[in-house]
Each structure stands twice: as C-alpha cells, then as structure tokens.
Motif scaffolding. Structure first.
Motif, PDB file in Angstrom:
ATOM      1  N   ILE A   3       0.861  -1.187   0.000  1.00  0.00           N
ATOM      2  CA  ILE A   3       0.000   0.000   0.000  1.00  0.00           C
ATOM      3  C   ILE A   3       0.896   1.235   0.000  1.00  0.00           C
ATOM      4  O   ILE A   3       1.731   1.418   0.887  1.00  0.00           O
ATOM      5  CB  ILE A   3      -0.930   0.009   1.238  1.00  0.00           C
ATOM      6  CG1 ILE A   3      -1.834  -1.214   1.215  1.00  0.00           C
ATOM      7  CG2 ILE A   3      -1.739   1.290   1.286  1.00  0.00           C
ATOM      8  CD1 ILE A   3      -2.673  -1.390   2.457  1.00  0.00           C
ATOM      9  N   ILE A   4       0.726   2.076  -1.010  1.00  0.00           N
ATOM     10  CA  ILE A   4       1.532   3.293  -1.115  1.00  0.00           C
ATOM     11  C   ILE A   4       0.758   4.442  -0.501  1.00  0.00           C
ATOM     12  O   ILE A   4      -0.376   4.730  -0.888  1.00  0.00           O
ATOM     13  CB  ILE A   4       1.891   3.589  -2.579  1.00  0.00           C
ATOM     14  CG1 ILE A   4       2.745   2.444  -3.137  1.00  0.00           C
ATOM     15  CG2 ILE A   4       2.623   4.915  -2.698  1.00  0.00           C
ATOM     16  CD1 ILE A   4       3.041   2.538  -4.601  1.00  0.00           C
ATOM     17  N   VAL A   5       1.378   5.093   0.479  1.00  0.00           N
ATOM     18  CA  VAL A   5       0.731   6.205   1.170  1.00  0.00           C
ATOM     19  C   VAL A   5       1.799   7.248   1.506  1.00  0.00           C
ATOM     20  O   VAL A   5       2.958   6.904   1.733  1.00  0.00           O
ATOM     21  CB  VAL A   5       0.008   5.712   2.451  1.00  0.00           C
ATOM     22  CG1 VAL A   5       0.982   5.235   3.490  1.00  0.00           C
ATOM     23  CG2 VAL A   5      -0.895   6.775   3.016  1.00  0.00           C
ATOM     24  N   THR A   6       1.412   8.503   1.484  1.00  0.00           N
ATOM     25  CA  THR A   6       2.331   9.578   1.858  1.00  0.00           C
ATOM     26  C   THR A   6       2.152   9.882   3.337  1.00  0.00           C
ATOM     27  O   THR A   6       1.026  10.041   3.816  1.00  0.00           O
ATOM     28  CB  THR A   6       2.057  10.844   1.023  1.00  0.00           C
ATOM     29  OG1 THR A   6       2.272  10.529  -0.349  1.00  0.00           O
ATOM     30  CG2 THR A   6       2.980  11.977   1.422  1.00  0.00           C
ATOM     31  N   VAL A   7       3.265   9.948   4.052  1.00  0.00           N
ATOM     32  CA  VAL A   7       3.247  10.249   5.479  1.00  0.00           C
ATOM     33  C   VAL A   7       3.791  11.664   5.675  1.00  0.00           C
ATOM     34  O   VAL A   7       4.912  11.973   5.260  1.00  0.00           O
ATOM     35  CB  VAL A   7       4.089   9.236   6.276  1.00  0.00           C
ATOM     36  CG1 VAL A   7       4.160   9.628   7.750  1.00  0.00           C
ATOM     37  CG2 VAL A   7       3.523   7.834   6.118  1.00  0.00           C
ATOM     38  N   GLY A  26      -4.826   7.426   6.993  1.00  0.00           N
ATOM     39  CA  GLY A  26      -5.759   7.219   8.096  1.00  0.00           C
ATOM     40  C   GLY A  26      -5.104   6.779   9.390  1.00  0.00           C
ATOM     41  O   GLY A  26      -5.795   6.460  10.355  1.00  0.00           O
ATOM     42  N   GLU A  27      -3.779   6.753   9.428  1.00  0.00           N
ATOM     43  CA  GLU A  27      -3.067   6.345  10.638  1.00  0.00           C
ATOM     44  C   GLU A  27      -2.165   7.470  11.118  1.00  0.00           C
ATOM     45  O   GLU A  27      -1.703   8.297  10.326  1.00  0.00           O
ATOM     46  CB  GLU A  27      -2.224   5.099  10.374  1.00  0.00           C
ATOM     47  CG  GLU A  27      -3.042   3.872  10.048  1.00  0.00           C
ATOM     48  CD  GLU A  27      -2.173   2.632   9.910  1.00  0.00           C
ATOM     49  OE1 GLU A  27      -1.102   2.574  10.549  1.00  0.00           O
ATOM     50  OE2 GLU A  27      -2.560   1.738   9.164  1.00  0.00           O
TER      51      GLU A  27
END
Length: 93
Positions: A19-23, A77-78
């Motif tokens: 899962i690719i997500v930007t933090v 969402g985290e």
C-alpha cells in the motif's frame, strides 16, 4: 546551543509495503524561540524505510534545558509518534 540549529534523522517504515501512502511529518513540544522543519516534509515509506531530516532551529531567546520533542507521522488514516530529547545548551560568549 542557543541561536543554532541541529538535526535528527527520522526513518519511517511501512508495515504494509503493498500500500503506497504519503506520510506527513510534524513536531510538537518545541520550546519558545525554537522551530522545526523536515526535509523532505513528507515521505512514502517502504519496507526498507524512508528518511527525513528533522531540523530544529533555536534563537538566542530559547532557554537552555531538556525538551521532549514529539514527531508525528500521519497518512493513510493512521498516526504514529516517536519522541526524542532536544538539549539546548547556553550560548558561549
């Protein structure tokens, strides 16, 4: 030291590399007269980790002491946090 800057490397790992997500990173707990920036300001974590430099700048008005700095990473969402200690030494005249 008062009026100077220092940096700390923050490494973000992904527990779900498919899962690719930007933090996006932020810092809190800074003493008066200090500011934080991140380079880069956001990362895309991989299972091997992605790093950002947390740069803390102080002014001559920042009081010497120890400060707990909390770094928050938010994305997908985290939200997760880590803490390190900022030590501000008196400026030598």
């Amino acid at each position: 030291t008062q009026g100077r800057a220092g940096s700390n490397t923050i490494t973000v790992y992904s527990s779900r590399p498919t899962i690719i997500v930007t933090v996006t990173l932020s810092a809190s707990g800074l003493p008066p007269g200090a500011s934080a920036s991140f380079s880069p300001a956001s990362v895309v974590p991989l299972s091997t980790g992605s790093s950002s430099a947390c740069i803390i700048s102080t002014s001559s008005s920042t009081r010497p002491g120890r400060y707990a700095i909390t770094v928050t990473g938010s994305g997908g969402g985290e939200t997760h946090t880590t803490t390190f200690t900022l030590i501000v030494n008196p400026r030598l005249v």
